[in-house]
Every structure is written in C-alpha cells, then in structure tokens.
Scaffold this motif. Structure first.
Motif, PDB file in Angstrom:
ATOM      1  N   THR A 185       0.851  -1.187   0.000  1.00 19.88           N
ATOM      2  CA  THR A 185       0.000   0.000   0.000  1.00 19.88           C
ATOM      3  C   THR A 185       0.891   1.243   0.000  1.00 19.88           C
ATOM      4  O   THR A 185       2.030   1.201   0.505  1.00 19.88           O
ATOM      5  N   PRO A 186       0.424   2.359  -0.543  1.00 17.78           N
ATOM      6  CA  PRO A 186       1.229   3.582  -0.522  1.00 17.78           C
ATOM      7  C   PRO A 186       1.667   3.978   0.887  1.00 17.78           C
ATOM      8  O   PRO A 186       2.799   4.439   1.075  1.00 17.78           O
ATOM      9  N   PHE A 187       0.786   3.794   1.874  1.00 15.54           N
ATOM     10  CA  PHE A 187       1.149   4.169   3.244  1.00 15.54           C
ATOM     11  C   PHE A 187       2.286   3.306   3.764  1.00 15.54           C
ATOM     12  O   PHE A 187       3.246   3.819   4.357  1.00 15.54           O
ATOM     13  N   ARG A 188       2.213   2.003   3.562  1.00 15.87           N
ATOM     14  CA  ARG A 188       3.271   1.111   4.054  1.00 15.87           C
ATOM     15  C   ARG A 188       4.594   1.398   3.354  1.00 15.87           C
ATOM     16  O   ARG A 188       5.656   1.380   3.981  1.00 15.87           O
ATOM     17  N   ARG A 189       4.527   1.672   2.053  1.00 12.32           N
ATOM     18  CA  ARG A 189       5.744   1.988   1.302  1.00 12.32           C
ATOM     19  C   ARG A 189       6.380   3.263   1.842  1.00 12.32           C
ATOM     20  O   ARG A 189       7.594   3.336   2.026  1.00 12.32           O
ATOM     21  N   TRP A 190       5.550   4.270   2.099  1.00  9.33           N
ATOM     22  CA  TRP A 190       6.049   5.540   2.637  1.00  9.33           C
ATOM     23  C   TRP A 190       6.592   5.357   4.048  1.00  9.33           C
ATOM     24  O   TRP A 190       7.650   5.874   4.387  1.00  9.33           O
ATOM     25  N   LEU A 191       5.865   4.603   4.885  1.00 10.38           N
ATOM     26  CA  LEU A 191       6.282   4.427   6.271  1.00 10.38           C
ATOM     27  C   LEU A 191       7.636   3.737   6.357  1.00 10.38           C
ATOM     28  O   LEU A 191       8.508   4.151   7.142  1.00 10.38           O
ATOM     29  N   LYS A 192       7.837   2.711   5.563  1.00 16.49           N
ATOM     30  CA  LYS A 192       9.106   1.977   5.611  1.00 16.49           C
ATOM     31  C   LYS A 192      10.272   2.879   5.227  1.00 16.49           C
ATOM     32  O   LYS A 192      11.280   2.956   5.944  1.00 16.49           O
ATOM     33  N   ARG A 193      10.144   3.585   4.118  1.00 13.24           N
ATOM     34  CA  ARG A 193      11.270   4.424   3.691  1.00 13.24           C
ATOM     35  C   ARG A 193      11.491   5.595   4.653  1.00 13.24           C
ATOM     36  O   ARG A 193      12.630   6.033   4.841  1.00 13.24           O
ATOM     37  N   SER A 194      10.440   6.093   5.281  1.00 15.86           N
ATOM     38  CA  SER A 194      10.581   7.217   6.212  1.00 15.86           C
ATOM     39  C   SER A 194      11.256   6.778   7.508  1.00 15.86           C
ATOM     40  O   SER A 194      12.127   7.484   8.032  1.00 15.86           O
ATOM     41  N   LEU A 195      10.871   5.620   8.039  1.00 15.79           N
ATOM     42  CA  LEU A 195      11.507   5.117   9.254  1.00 15.79           C
ATOM     43  C   LEU A 195      12.986   4.825   9.011  1.00 15.79           C
ATOM     44  O   LEU A 195      13.843   5.148   9.846  1.00 15.79           O
ATOM     45  N   VAL A 196      13.275   4.231   7.857  1.00 19.75           N
ATOM     46  CA  VAL A 196      14.671   3.942   7.527  1.00 19.75           C
ATOM     47  C   VAL A 196      15.459   5.236   7.364  1.00 19.75           C
ATOM     48  O   VAL A 196      16.613   5.335   7.788  1.00 19.75           O
ATOM     49  N   MET A 197      14.836   6.255   6.788  1.00 16.42           N
ATOM     50  CA  MET A 197      15.506   7.548   6.650  1.00 16.42           C
ATOM     51  C   MET A 197      15.846   8.135   8.019  1.00 16.42           C
ATOM     52  O   MET A 197      16.938   8.690   8.215  1.00 16.42           O
ATOM     53  N   CYS A 198      14.940   8.040   8.977  1.00 17.74           N
ATOM     54  CA  CYS A 198      15.215   8.569  10.324  1.00 17.74           C
ATOM     55  C   CYS A 198      16.429   7.896  10.936  1.00 17.74           C
ATOM     56  O   CYS A 198      17.336   8.567  11.465  1.00 17.74           O
ATOM     57  N   LEU A 199      16.467   6.568  10.873  1.00 18.28           N
ATOM     58  CA  LEU A 199      17.601   5.830  11.429  1.00 18.28           C
ATOM     59  C   LEU A 199      18.886   6.145  10.678  1.00 18.28           C
ATOM     60  O   LEU A 199      19.956   6.307  11.280  1.00 18.28           O
ATOM     61  N   THR A 200      18.791   6.254   9.360  1.00 11.27           N
ATOM     62  CA  THR A 200      19.967   6.524   8.540  1.00 11.27           C
ATOM     63  C   THR A 200      20.529   7.904   8.830  1.00 11.27           C
ATOM     64  O   THR A 200      21.756   8.092   8.884  1.00 11.27           O
ATOM     65  N   THR A 201      19.657   8.875   9.028  1.00  9.06           N
ATOM     66  CA  THR A 201      20.102  10.238   9.324  1.00  9.06           C
ATOM     67  C   THR A 201      20.905  10.286  10.617  1.00  9.06           C
ATOM     68  O   THR A 201      21.968  10.914  10.686  1.00  9.06           O
ATOM     69  N   ILE A 202      20.402   9.610  11.624  1.00  6.37           N
ATOM     70  CA  ILE A 202      21.101   9.575  12.915  1.00  6.37           C
ATOM     71  C   ILE A 202      22.457   8.896  12.771  1.00  6.37           C
ATOM     72  O   ILE A 202      23.487   9.419  13.223  1.00  6.37           O
ATOM     73  N   ARG A 203      22.481   7.745  12.121  1.00  7.85           N
ATOM     74  CA  ARG A 203      23.729   6.992  11.976  1.00  7.85           C
ATOM     75  C   ARG A 203      24.729   7.740  11.105  1.00  7.85           C
ATOM     76  O   ARG A 203      25.933   7.746  11.387  1.00  7.85           O
ATOM     77  N   PHE A 204      24.245   8.382  10.049  1.00  5.02           N
ATOM     78  CA  PHE A 204      25.128   9.133   9.157  1.00  5.02           C
ATOM     79  C   PHE A 204      25.848  10.237   9.919  1.00  5.02           C
ATOM     80  O   PHE A 204      27.076  10.389   9.819  1.00  5.02           O
ATOM     81  N   HIS A 205      25.111  11.003  10.696  1.00  2.00           N
ATOM     82  CA  HIS A 205      25.730  12.104  11.444  1.00  2.00           C
ATOM     83  C   HIS A 205      26.710  11.571  12.496  1.00  2.00           C
ATOM     84  O   HIS A 205      27.778  12.160  12.704  1.00  2.00           O
ATOM     85  N   TYR A 206      26.353  10.470  13.135  1.00  3.65           N
ATOM     86  CA  TYR A 206      27.258   9.882  14.119  1.00  3.65           C
ATOM     87  C   TYR A 206      28.594   9.503  13.477  1.00  3.65           C
ATOM     88  O   TYR A 206      29.674   9.855  13.983  1.00  3.65           O
ATOM     89  N   VAL A 207      28.526   8.792  12.351  1.00  7.44           N
ATOM     90  CA  VAL A 207      29.755   8.322  11.699  1.00  7.44           C
ATOM     91  C   VAL A 207      30.588   9.496  11.194  1.00  7.44           C
ATOM     92  O   VAL A 207      31.813   9.549  11.419  1.00  7.44           O
ATOM     93  N   ILE A 208      29.948  10.457  10.531  1.00  7.53           N
ATOM     94  CA  ILE A 208      30.692  11.568   9.946  1.00  7.53           C
ATOM     95  C   ILE A 208      31.334  12.428  11.032  1.00  7.53           C
ATOM     96  O   ILE A 208      32.511  12.824  10.917  1.00  7.53           O
ATOM     97  N   PHE A 209      30.614  12.715  12.101  1.00  7.91           N
ATOM     98  CA  PHE A 209      31.193  13.560  13.138  1.00  7.91           C
ATOM     99  C   PHE A 209      32.270  12.819  13.933  1.00  7.91           C
ATOM    100  O   PHE A 209      33.271  13.427  14.337  1.00  7.91           O
ATOM    101  N   ARG A 210      32.097  11.521  14.170  1.00 12.06           N
ATOM    102  CA  ARG A 210      33.155  10.761  14.836  1.00 12.06           C
ATOM    103  C   ARG A 210      34.412  10.727  13.957  1.00 12.06           C
ATOM    104  O   ARG A 210      35.542  10.872  14.460  1.00 12.06           O
TER     105      ARG A 210
END
Length: 284
Positions: A185-210
């Motif tokens: 469903t469009p909602f499930r597709r959006w939810l999955k990519r959005s949740l993954v984006m949130c986690l990726t954003t946090i991890r990306f900043h952690y790695v780059i700043f470290r």
C-alpha cells in the motif's frame, strides 16, 4: 513499476576518469582549513565501502526490473564503481600526508555490516536514503561554488565530477525501491522508507562527526575554536549539513520522488565544464 518522475531522456553516462595521480597531495587541501578538510576526508573515508553496499543492494533487484530501469541500474553500478575507485585513491592521499584513515574506514565498515543484517528491502531503503543525501550534497555543491571554494584544483574537480554523477543517477535506487514495493500500500511503502531515513540520518551524522573528530585529533585541532568555525560552515553559510537536513524533510513527504527537483540544467552546466576541461580530469 509504479509511475516515476525520472525523465525518459535521461542519460547516465559511463565516464572512466582519474583524478590526483600526478599531483603532490596537500594536508589541509580545503582552504588551508583543518575543519573543512577533516569533514570532506571523513565523508570520503565512507565512500568505498558505502558505494559497494549500494551496488549490492540495488543489484539484488536488477533481474526483476523492467526497462529502462534495468539499464539505468547497470549505469548506476558502473558509476558507483568508478566513485569507489577514485575515493580509494583520494583516501590513500590522505594517508600519504600523515592521516590514519583505518579507524574511519572500520567505523563505516561496522555500520554497513549492521545494515547488512537487515532484509534486502531494508538495505535498499537505506540505499535510497543515503543516495538522497549524496544527491542533496551534489546539487548544493554544484549550485553554490562556496561549498568547494578554496579547495585545491584537483580535489575540487574530483568532488564536482562525483556530484555530477550523483545527480544523474539520483533516482535509480528509489525507482528500484518503487518497483520492489509495488504490491505494498502507498502508506506502508512511505512508512518503511521514512523510518529507515530517520535511522539513517542519525547513523550518518554519528559516523561523519566521529570520523571528523578523529582526523582533527590527529591534527591536534579537535578544539572548540575549530569546531565553531566548522559548524558555522556546515550549518550557516554555505550550510552543507543544514541543507542536507532540509532535504530529509523533503524526502519524507508522501509522494516524494528525487526528480521532482529537475536539476538537469545544473547537470548540463557541469557537463559543459567537464568537457571544456573545467574540472580537468585524466582519462583512463
């Protein structure tokens, strides 16, 4: 496959270009500034392992995709392999001027290993998120010369070439994700990519700043004054990471597609500069 905004006449070029083989590397190559240099070196240290991960995540779905996406995936794989090769050389130059890059590469490798324990679809969603980061950084680097102002000529050429190709293939992973999730469903597709984006954003900043902190520590410049100047560059003007965070909110909008921002005019300008020898590159 679901409808896509990707231009039908889009060309993802296969360029085999080499950078930095004939120059003496400079330690603080960006504006003579340890902070800016450390940030870009930290970013580059993640590319070889990161781009190999992108290739694996997208290649997993290649055989089931229709044309023209299948051919675009092949072009994407080629471009990413060239990026990985050139950043291996760039990272080696950082080592040549005295930096220990191994801890940074290990940190990126551990992060990718963590992601690889997830399902292929989650790996693809993480690739979409990171490809959006690179496309956002690429657009900003080409649209505003201040991002690379003061960099050595060869380093500037490398980053501009990389930026241009990130724009060209910015929707390949996303269109592959749309195809892979076409029965959701469009909602499930959006939810999955959005949740993954949130986690990726946090991890990306952690790695780059470290990674950035590790390099500044090696320079004896991991101090308040250096970070204040660097954070002003990253979040005020030109605002490299401020613009990236704004791009995260754009990505999480329902109905988002990378080519809703049609920056082919910017791409054409960069292509013309490349063909004119600015940035100059050494053909393989």
């Amino acid at each position: 496959m679901l409808s896509t905004y990707t231009p039908r006449d889009l060309q993802i070029e296969k360029r085999d270009l080499k950078f930095g083989r004939e120059i003496e590397p400079t330690r603080w190559w960006h504006s003579g500034d340890p902070g800016r240099t450390a940030f870009f070196n930290a970013l580059s240290s993640t590319f070889p392992v990161g781009e190999k991960f992108f290739m694996t995540a997208v290649r997993h779905y290649r055989d089931g995709t229709p044309e023209p996406l299948r051919s675009q995936i092949d072009d994407f794989l080629y471009q990413e392999s060239m990026h990985s090769r050139e950043h291996v050389v760039f990272n080696r130059q950082a080592q040549d001027v005295g930096y220990n890059i191994a801890p940074l590469e290990d940190r990126a490798r551990r992060t990718i290993a963590w992601v690889k324990r997830r399902s292929p679809l989650q790996q693809l969603a993480a690739t979409c998120a990171l490809e959006h980061f690179t496309a956002t950084l690429a657009h900003d680097a080409l649209a505003d010369p201040e991002h690379l102002a003061g960099a050595t000529d060869e380093a500037k050429r490398l980053w501009q070439w990389h930026a241009m190709e990130e724009i060209e293939h910015k929707a390949v992973a996303f269109d592959t994700y749309l195809h892979a999730t076409r029965h959701m469903t469009p909602f499930r597709r959006w939810l999955k990519r959005s949740l993954v984006m949130c986690l990726t954003t946090i991890r990306f900043h952690y790695v780059i700043f470290r990674n950035t902190a590790d390099l500044l520590r090696q320079d004896g410049r991991n101090d308040f004054a250096t970070w204040r100047k660097l954070l002003a560059y990253l979040y005020r003007r030109p605002g490299t990471l401020r613009l990236l965070l704004l791009g995260v909110f754009t990505y999480m909008r329902p109905g988002f597609h990378p080519w809703q921002l049609d920056d082919r005019a910017l791409l054409a300008q960069a292509q013309a500069a490349l063909e004119a020898g600015e940035p100059k590159a050494h053909a393989a």
